[in-house]
Design a protein around this motif. Sequence first.
Motif, mmCIF file in Angstrom:
data_model
loop_
_atom_site.group_PDB
_atom_site.id
_atom_site.type_symbol
_atom_site.label_atom_id
_atom_site.label_comp_id
_atom_site.label_asym_id
_atom_site.label_seq_id
_atom_site.Cartn_x
_atom_site.Cartn_y
_atom_site.Cartn_z
ATOM 1 N N PHE A 151 -4.158 8.429 0.352
ATOM 2 C CA PHE A 151 -3.735 9.326 -1.054
ATOM 3 C C PHE A 151 -3.894 10.284 -1.293
ATOM 4 O O PHE A 151 -3.207 11.422 -1.893
ATOM 5 C CB PHE A 151 -4.308 8.379 -2.269
ATOM 6 N N THR A 152 -5.026 11.012 -0.644
ATOM 7 C CA THR A 152 -5.544 12.303 -0.638
ATOM 8 C C THR A 152 -5.143 13.354 -0.556
ATOM 9 O O THR A 152 -4.245 14.319 -0.761
ATOM 10 C CB THR A 152 -7.703 12.668 -0.430
ATOM 11 N N MET A 153 -4.285 12.361 1.612
ATOM 12 C CA MET A 153 -3.649 13.523 1.480
ATOM 13 C C MET A 153 -1.894 13.653 1.127
ATOM 14 O O MET A 153 -1.761 14.589 1.576
ATOM 15 C CB MET A 153 -3.666 13.172 3.342
ATOM 16 N N ALA A 154 -1.596 12.343 1.223
ATOM 17 C CA ALA A 154 0.046 12.941 0.462
ATOM 18 C C ALA A 154 -0.153 13.470 -0.562
ATOM 19 O O ALA A 154 0.543 14.031 -0.878
ATOM 20 C CB ALA A 154 0.277 11.567 0.023
ATOM 21 N N TYR A 155 -1.040 13.547 -1.759
ATOM 22 C CA TYR A 155 -1.290 14.037 -2.805
ATOM 23 C C TYR A 155 -1.115 15.788 -2.785
ATOM 24 O O TYR A 155 -0.860 16.339 -3.395
ATOM 25 C CB TYR A 155 -2.562 13.103 -3.681
ATOM 26 N N PRO A 199 0.562 9.670 6.351
ATOM 27 C CA PRO A 199 -0.180 8.910 5.192
ATOM 28 C C PRO A 199 0.877 8.211 4.277
ATOM 29 O O PRO A 199 0.299 6.701 4.985
ATOM 30 C CB PRO A 199 -0.557 10.215 3.675
ATOM 31 N N PHE A 200 2.503 8.081 4.409
ATOM 32 C CA PHE A 200 2.938 6.065 4.101
ATOM 33 C C PHE A 200 2.487 5.487 5.919
ATOM 34 O O PHE A 200 2.503 4.375 5.458
ATOM 35 C CB PHE A 200 4.035 6.727 3.391
ATOM 36 N N ALA A 201 2.919 6.182 6.666
ATOM 37 C CA ALA A 201 3.333 5.667 7.733
ATOM 38 C C ALA A 201 1.938 5.174 8.731
ATOM 39 O O ALA A 201 1.850 4.338 9.261
ATOM 40 C CB ALA A 201 3.813 6.483 8.987
ATOM 41 N N MET A 202 1.326 6.102 8.004
ATOM 42 C CA MET A 202 -0.541 5.285 8.563
ATOM 43 C C MET A 202 -0.529 4.401 8.218
ATOM 44 O O MET A 202 -1.521 3.030 8.826
ATOM 45 C CB MET A 202 -1.035 6.710 8.620
ATOM 46 N N ALA A 241 0.810 -1.103 -0.040
ATOM 47 C CA ALA A 241 0.226 0.068 0.278
ATOM 48 C C ALA A 241 0.590 1.737 0.005
ATOM 49 O O ALA A 241 0.925 2.770 -0.656
ATOM 50 C CB ALA A 241 -1.145 0.106 1.679
ATOM 51 N N GLN A 242 2.205 1.127 1.044
ATOM 52 C CA GLN A 242 3.053 2.601 0.594
ATOM 53 C C GLN A 242 3.417 2.649 -0.899
ATOM 54 O O GLN A 242 3.204 3.867 -1.098
ATOM 55 C CB GLN A 242 3.775 1.820 1.638
ATOM 56 N N PHE A 282 3.082 6.010 -2.804
ATOM 57 C CA PHE A 282 4.241 6.646 -3.559
ATOM 58 C C PHE A 282 3.842 7.211 -4.946
ATOM 59 O O PHE A 282 4.449 8.090 -5.031
ATOM 60 C CB PHE A 282 5.147 5.780 -3.372
ATOM 61 N N LEU A 283 4.020 5.697 -5.518
ATOM 62 C CA LEU A 283 3.693 5.794 -7.123
ATOM 63 C C LEU A 283 2.978 6.419 -7.442
ATOM 64 O O LEU A 283 3.005 7.372 -8.773
ATOM 65 C CB LEU A 283 3.866 4.574 -7.598
ATOM 66 N N LEU A 284 1.768 5.995 -7.614
ATOM 67 C CA LEU A 284 0.307 7.348 -7.848
ATOM 68 C C LEU A 284 0.588 8.497 -7.806
ATOM 69 O O LEU A 284 0.331 9.973 -8.115
ATOM 70 C CB LEU A 284 -1.332 6.401 -6.656
#
Length: 398
Positions: free
Chosen positions: A271-275, A336-339, A176-177, A181-183
């Motif tokens: 993903f929304t938060m990372a983006y 976001p990646f850690a969570m 999932a991480q 990340f890639l997206l």
Amino acid sequence: MSQILRAALVIARRDFSAVIFSKTFILFLLGPLFPVVIGMAFGGLGEKITTESLRPTVGLAMAADDAARMEHAHDMLAARVGAANLPRLHRAPPSDPRSLLTRPDTRFIAIVSGTIDKPVLTGKAGDLAMLEGDINLLASAAVAGEQLPHVRVAKQLVTASAGAEAQSRLLTGRAAQVLIFLLTMLLAGMVLSNLVEEKTNKVIEILAAAVPIDSVFLGKLIAMLGMSFVGIAFWGAGVVFGVRIFAGPDIAPPTPAVGWPIFLLLGGIYFTMAYALLGSLFLGIGAQAATVREVQTLNMPVTMAQMGVFFFATYAVDHMGSAPEIAAILFPFSSPFAMIARAAQDAALWPHIVAIIWQAIWVAAIIRLGVWLFRRHVLKSGQGSSRKLFRRRSAPAS
């Protein structure tokens, strides 16, 4: 606040329609399919190269009887552990091993000489360290011959295994991480150059006069996010269709700790938060650039920094509850990646609520900072101010 949101939705609808209904958007959707097709085409070739061509070849400079027994032992062990896990054996002329290894046409990385009772392995230090255990095993099997015991393992099935479940959830979190990340890196990079064309055409000044700058930034971020979800829906449907065809309908992926429905929901939110975090940063930085060249110059260091953040988050996956994981959760760009990895391994939901609120606060703060810099260094520069974040130094007068 409601006025800013209404204006942001107007900007978002304008940008979203301009991107979605363009001809290049079809190419954008089909673009990631080409690496997949190429990867599938060359996957078998790469596997063959890895398992065949890259296997070390060892020469047998032994008497014919001893060489035959070593080859027979190799066949017996290959049937049990697989030929790919053993070095390849080829007979070599029974001469000095050192001279065999120094010949220009040799294909051996090491030479086994002596007898099967006292084999001698000749080669470079690194190759000896790699092959010593395998040659010891082959020589032992050659000495034992047909007397090599073959113990059959009895199988006892269980319905659950805590260790296997923990390992599968760890792999789910890592997958999932990587996916998020890639997206994010694939889709958020377009935000960096979003304002350059409109600044060049003076459209941004018209927008700034009509609506608040906060609405312009927020609207563009919402539009790019909406376009990203259209792409994800298209690619996701393709992946599900491919899995159904090639893997069959009975495939059962490991269940994350929070369950698949909540995990998928959290995946979309993170993903929304990372983006939004990376996109708002890109939007703020790109708003300061005057040309596409400046955008390209800025893209590389920002991408490298984000990769460092991602690697830090992947390290924290294996250390739940430790200081590195807490630091990865608190740092907004790695949070976001850690969570999402924690969601795969821990069933508690309240940390996700806190983390989402924390990330949303940082998104708002970064947008506000980008708006402030845009007003200070870009809009005022058009009114005669010389303050500009990326200004070019003029040459000294001669």
